[in-house]
Design an enzyme around this catalytic site. Structure first.
Site, PDB file in Angstrom:
ATOM      1  N   LYS A 160       4.923  77.233 139.081  1.00  0.00           N
ATOM      2  CA  LYS A 160       4.075  77.882 140.073  1.00  0.00           C
ATOM      3  C   LYS A 160       4.346  77.319 141.464  1.00  0.00           C
ATOM      4  O   LYS A 160       4.586  76.121 141.631  1.00  0.00           O
ATOM      5  CB  LYS A 160       2.607  77.666 139.708  1.00  0.00           C
ATOM      6  CG  LYS A 160       1.627  78.393 140.616  1.00  0.00           C
ATOM      7  CD  LYS A 160       0.197  78.115 140.181  1.00  0.00           C
ATOM      8  CE  LYS A 160      -0.790  78.810 141.117  1.00  0.00           C
ATOM      9  NZ  LYS A 160      -2.192  78.520 140.743  1.00  0.00           N
ATOM     10  N   LYS A 188      -2.556  66.299 135.462  1.00  0.00           N
ATOM     11  CA  LYS A 188      -2.644  65.545 136.705  1.00  0.00           C
ATOM     12  C   LYS A 188      -2.873  64.060 136.462  1.00  0.00           C
ATOM     13  O   LYS A 188      -2.336  63.211 137.181  1.00  0.00           O
ATOM     14  CB  LYS A 188      -3.747  66.120 137.586  1.00  0.00           C
ATOM     15  CG  LYS A 188      -3.428  67.498 138.145  1.00  0.00           C
ATOM     16  CD  LYS A 188      -4.527  68.004 139.060  1.00  0.00           C
ATOM     17  CE  LYS A 188      -4.167  69.373 139.629  1.00  0.00           C
ATOM     18  NZ  LYS A 188      -5.232  69.887 140.534  1.00  0.00           N
ATOM     19  N   LYS A 248       1.310  73.481 146.561  1.00  0.00           N
ATOM     20  CA  LYS A 248       1.258  72.608 147.729  1.00  0.00           C
ATOM     21  C   LYS A 248       1.787  71.216 147.407  1.00  0.00           C
ATOM     22  O   LYS A 248       2.304  70.519 148.279  1.00  0.00           O
ATOM     23  CB  LYS A 248      -0.191  72.467 148.215  1.00  0.00           C
ATOM     24  CG  LYS A 248      -0.854  73.738 148.674  1.00  0.00           C
ATOM     25  CD  LYS A 248      -2.303  73.431 149.053  1.00  0.00           C
ATOM     26  CE  LYS A 248      -3.068  74.671 149.448  1.00  0.00           C
ATOM     27  NZ  LYS A 248      -4.477  74.354 149.776  1.00  0.00           N
TER      28      LYS A 248
END
Length: 415
Positions: free
Chosen positions: A279, A184, A282
């Site tokens: 995966k 991230k 969102k």
């Protein structure tokens, strides 16, 4: 996140997962459903018709059944979902749907992890609404607030207090090795990465250890964070527990339980509709990559129609060259409540056109009652506020007891 109201509500509680548990010593044991689930009518019968129940039991691989009577001591489970973006099929099948099957067999605490939602840039105007939406979805999916404590993470201040105390014992090297932080932070860039992104595994540890959790349902991508939680619990127990704590007037022994993961073999990692190797997320830029729980019928049909497939004949599970096929079959298996063998028998000779029509109908039928119930809950804010207030009060009792023990064991002046 709102959608138009639909006509009726029913949740099929026929999902029978088998969970893998890792003991604190590293050995594995198996937990499996051994009693058939019974459906409960949602017609009013003297109690609040908003509350739902599913009846289930969990046992070891041995024949003995875990008792769920009020006189028995039930193991405790905690879990939560961030109120960022729309709750999608991956969140539901990988976490929330499993909670429904666990809430009667365990003491459960399910919270909305809003403190985790601020580790990356977010819309301040949307956070409160998204938090309420997420809580409503929990209940709409069948979480029973008479069985489980449902609350907002930031409403129990002990989460942040314990995080600070645990931070004093958490080596920076442990945090630097977290894969999700590396991924991230690389995407966001150094200028956009706050300290919270590095330290949020300590907050996650606080979320778990605060409630003396026995088990934590986790997906494969969260195993590393739970392992850090286990290591941190053992480290704090060694640093401050035992005789050291007893000399300070405490009970001695371990301060924290060392929790174990529960990993469902099916549904733990639902993949993207546009890439079977990624995966469902969102944060994925394309909404086509996921089925949101509140998607309309037309949106679901469109996403399944356009989802990525392959050119192989027939349909099959577990072929590494067919990740999209395996993902779609797994979704259908979980949504339909059928066994893997039943799905193979039904679908192995289908073409993609026939199967896409089948899975579309199954998804619409399954999500329809959840969407209806969500609209009902959101139209009754007093009910939702009451659930969250009651859940936070129950959680606070457990959390404050743990926090007071930690303060005592670490040598603080008693309050």
């Amino acid at each position: 996140m709102s959608r138009s109201a639909l006509s009726h509500f029913f949740i099929p509680f026929n999902y029978s997962p088998r969970f893998t548990s890792l003991s604190s010593g590293g050995a594995s044991s198996r937990f499996s459903r051994v009693l058939p689930l019974r459906r409960r009518s949602f017609a009013p019968s003297g109690r609040d018709p908003r509350r739902f129940q599913c009846y289930c039991s969990v046992s070891d691989s041995e024949p003995a059944i875990l008792e769920t009577s009020p006189s028995s001591v039930r193991k405790r489970i905690v879990s939560g979902v961030q109120p960022t973006g729309s709750i999608h099929l991956g969140n539901y099948l990988g976490a929330i749907k499993n909670w429904i099957a666990l809430q009667n067999a365990y003491e459960t605490l399910f919270f909305i992890v809003d403190l985790h939602a601020i580790t990356l840039p977010y819309e301040t105007q949307q956070l409160a609404k998204a938090t309420r939406d997420t809580a409503a979805i929990y209940l709409a999916c069948g979480v029973d607030s008479s069985q489980a404590s449902v609350f907002v993470q930031s409403h129990v201040h002990a989460h942040v207090e314990l995080m600070w105390l645990l931070s004093a014992a958490a080596p920076i090297g442990w945090l630097n090795r977290m894969i999700q932080f590396k991924e991230k932070s690389l995407k966001a860039g150094d200028e956009n990465v706050g300290v919270a992104l590095l330290t949020y595994p300590v907050l996650m540890a606080s979320d778990i250890l605060l409630y003396q959790s026995d088990f934590v349902p986790v997906g494969e991508d969260q195993k590393q964070h739970l392992e850090l939680t286990r290591e941190l619990a053992q480290r704090v127990n060694n640093l401050y527990g035992g005789r050291k704590w007893k000399k300070l007037g405490g009970r001695g022994g371990a301060i924290f339980k060392v929790p174990e993961p529960l990993i469902p073999p099916a549904g733990a990692r639902i993949m993207s509709l546009t890439d079977g190797l990624s995966k469902m997320s969102k944060s994925a830029p394309s909404d086509q990559s996921r089925i949101n729980l509140l998607d309309s019928k037309d949106a679901i049909a469109n996403k399944i129609k356009r989802c990525k497939t392959d050119s192989f004949p027939g349909l099959e599970f577990d072929n590494p060259e067919r990740p999209e096929c395996n993902n779609l079959l797994s979704i259908y298996q979980l949504i339909s409540g059928k066994t893997k063998e039943e799905v193979i028998q039904e679908c192995q000779d289908m073409n993609w056109g026939t199967f896409k029509s089948l899975i579309t109908d199954a998804l619409i039928d399954h999500l329809h009652p959840i969407q209806v119930r969500y609209e009902e809950i959101m139209s009754d804010p007093a009910f939702l506020d009451g659930v969250l207030t009651e859940g936070a009060a129950r959680a606070k009792e457990i959390a404050d007891a743990t926090l007071n023990n930690v303060y005592q064991a670490m040598g603080f002046l008693r309050r």
